[in-house]
Design a protein around this motif. Structure first.
Motif, PDB file in Angstrom:
ATOM      1  N   ALA A 174      -8.455   0.379   2.646  1.00 47.72           N
ATOM      2  CA  ALA A 174      -8.154  -1.026   2.321  1.00 47.72           C
ATOM      3  C   ALA A 174      -9.225  -1.944   2.901  1.00 47.72           C
ATOM      4  O   ALA A 174      -9.590  -2.950   2.287  1.00 47.72           O
ATOM      5  CB  ALA A 174      -6.766  -1.406   2.862  1.00 47.72           C
TER       6      ALA A 174
ATOM      7  N   PHE B 119      -6.628   0.514  -2.920  1.00 48.82           N
ATOM      8  CA  PHE B 119      -6.205  -0.029  -1.631  1.00 48.82           C
ATOM      9  C   PHE B 119      -6.964  -1.310  -1.299  1.00 48.82           C
ATOM     10  O   PHE B 119      -6.382  -2.305  -0.855  1.00 48.82           O
ATOM     11  CB  PHE B 119      -6.415   1.008  -0.513  1.00 48.82           C
ATOM     12  CG  PHE B 119      -5.425   2.145  -0.504  1.00 48.82           C
ATOM     13  CD1 PHE B 119      -4.049   1.903  -0.548  1.00 48.82           C
ATOM     14  CD2 PHE B 119      -5.862   3.471  -0.401  1.00 48.82           C
ATOM     15  CE1 PHE B 119      -3.133   2.964  -0.499  1.00 48.82           C
ATOM     16  CE2 PHE B 119      -4.959   4.529  -0.351  1.00 48.82           C
ATOM     17  CZ  PHE B 119      -3.597   4.268  -0.412  1.00 48.82           C
TER      18      PHE B 119
ATOM     19  N   LEU C 295       0.854  -1.193   0.000  1.00 47.08           N
ATOM     20  CA  LEU C 295       0.000   0.000   0.000  1.00 47.08           C
ATOM     21  C   LEU C 295       0.888   1.240   0.000  1.00 47.08           C
ATOM     22  O   LEU C 295       1.690   1.434   0.916  1.00 47.08           O
ATOM     23  CB  LEU C 295      -0.913  -0.005   1.225  1.00 47.08           C
ATOM     24  CG  LEU C 295      -1.740  -1.283   1.430  1.00 47.08           C
ATOM     25  CD1 LEU C 295      -2.695  -1.113   2.618  1.00 47.08           C
ATOM     26  CD2 LEU C 295      -2.510  -1.665   0.166  1.00 47.08           C
TER      27      LEU C 295
ATOM     28  N   ALA D 109      -5.606   5.301   4.731  1.00 47.96           N
ATOM     29  CA  ALA D 109      -5.344   4.353   3.643  1.00 47.96           C
ATOM     30  C   ALA D 109      -5.768   2.942   4.051  1.00 47.96           C
ATOM     31  O   ALA D 109      -6.364   2.196   3.254  1.00 47.96           O
ATOM     32  CB  ALA D 109      -3.862   4.384   3.276  1.00 47.96           C
TER      33      ALA D 109
ATOM     34  N   THR E 114       2.539   3.703   3.151  1.00 53.87           N
ATOM     35  CA  THR E 114       1.955   5.037   2.935  1.00 53.87           C
ATOM     36  C   THR E 114       2.612   6.051   3.872  1.00 53.87           C
ATOM     37  O   THR E 114       3.252   5.687   4.857  1.00 53.87           O
ATOM     38  CB  THR E 114       0.440   5.015   3.202  1.00 53.87           C
ATOM     39  OG1 THR E 114       0.217   4.631   4.563  1.00 53.87           O
ATOM     40  CG2 THR E 114      -0.263   4.030   2.288  1.00 53.87           C
TER      41      THR E 114
END
Lengths: 229, 229
Positions: free
Chosen positions: A91, A65, A6, A87, A79
């Motif tokens: 996800a 994500f 990610l 983030a 990230t």
């Protein structure tokens, strides 16, 4: 193994490329793949746009994500620290549950200028925040105490030096240690600090790391705990 | 040279003994010498009372903070971090003005239990607080990133390892570096981080230092910046 990475910055690219070179299936996750690929200018650090890197790594897919996290058997968070929880929410907890979540990020806050401060710091850490937010994930904090090129190629720094692991799940830390060994780390240079709360200690290395980079004029250095064994 | 060592704990004793062994004149400073000498029980860390140490080091005088600071051509702050500013106020700004003030203390705050937190942290440091409070002193933060036995005997830890110096005055840092060399440090292992604000970086090493001590089960270790040169 299937990995989700990610983050599309230099850390994410470097780890994704290393994982792919080792034969893993890798999907990089970003908020909006079309937007990420549409960028044509270098980022604020002078790194080329993601599309340039992507053209050199056609085997690595770029997805959202959530799509990336759903794909990965393990997930690597690269990230920016201040954006990491958002983030990971994007996800999705269900896509992280039961998986090893390798947290490489540092909560560097540049909002007050340089040098950045840490937020959170001292009485909390990003690693702990992530573990609390995603209790089903097996969070392992590691690799956050060095430049990304050293992460995947420890031989760039001559001599012995260390990488730390913090996390509650010993099986997850064992799996991460095996990954670190595949990156070129000697197992005896991996120091298990204990639970995820010890991420406070490794995240708080960043202030001196940043000052050392300024003093030394390069980033090819790392912490070695002399006398550890 | 004449040194004042402020603080009667294990760090102060160890540094005072080393300075005396090197031929310096040393006065240890405390709030109330009679009270310090009257203690007959070990401290909370199990160290014997000061009087026991003092009997073995009769050449080192014990005086008030102010008397000690007035005596010293240079002053070493080894008081507990949370008490340091009070101790230095008792020493008196006039007794510190124009002198090198070596700050070895860390702002460890045990008020919320173990592990201690740092206070201040991140956006300030004890080193900076001291420099602001005593603008006439030449504050050099150093030696605060290791056990006191390693401070004065770096050979306890095999191999190369580092000591950091932070401070505004390059002449003061040079003088402190010479002192470190007399303690057994190789000059090439002394890393000058820059101004006193870089004390934030070294003070923030304490959280991982404390966790490493727990993990390793001993304190004979130190940070080595591999790749620094």
């Amino acid at each position: 193994m299937r990995y989700a990475v990610l983050g599309t910055g230099i850390v994410g690219r470097t780890i994704a490329a290393k994982l792919a070179s080792l034969g893993h299936e890798v999907v990089v996750g970003t908020r909006d793949p079309q937007s990420t690929l549409a960028r044509t200018h270098p980022d604020s650090m002078g790194n080329p746009p993601f599309s340039t890197w992507h053209a050199d790594h056609p085997g690595v897919a770029l997805e959202t994500f959530a799509e990336a996290a759903a794909f990965g058997e393990a997930v690597v968070n690269t990230t920016a620290g201040v954006a990491a929880l958002d983030a990971l929410q994007a996800a999705g907890g269900a896509n992280l549950a039961g998986k090893v979540l390798i947290d490489v990020a540092n909560p560097l806050d540049f909002s007050a200028g340089m040098p950045p401060i840490l937020n959170p710091v001292n009485t909390d850490s990003l690693g702990e925040q992530i573990q609390r937010a995603f209790p089903g994930a097996k969070v392992v904090k590691t690799l956050n105490t060095m430049n990304c090129f050293v992460m995947v190629d420890p031989g760039r720094v001559a001599g012995a030096h260390n990488v730390f692991v913090s996390g509650a799940d010993s099986g997850a830390k064992k799996q991460v240690t095996e990954l670190l060994v595949s990156f070129g780390w000697s197992e005896q240079n991996v120091i298990d600090l204990g639970g995820i709360d010890t991420a406070r200690g490794t995240e708080m290395l960043l202030p001196i790391w940043l000052r050392l980079m300024g003093t030394l004029g390069h980033a090819d250095f790392n912490f070695h705990i002399q006398g550890a064994r």
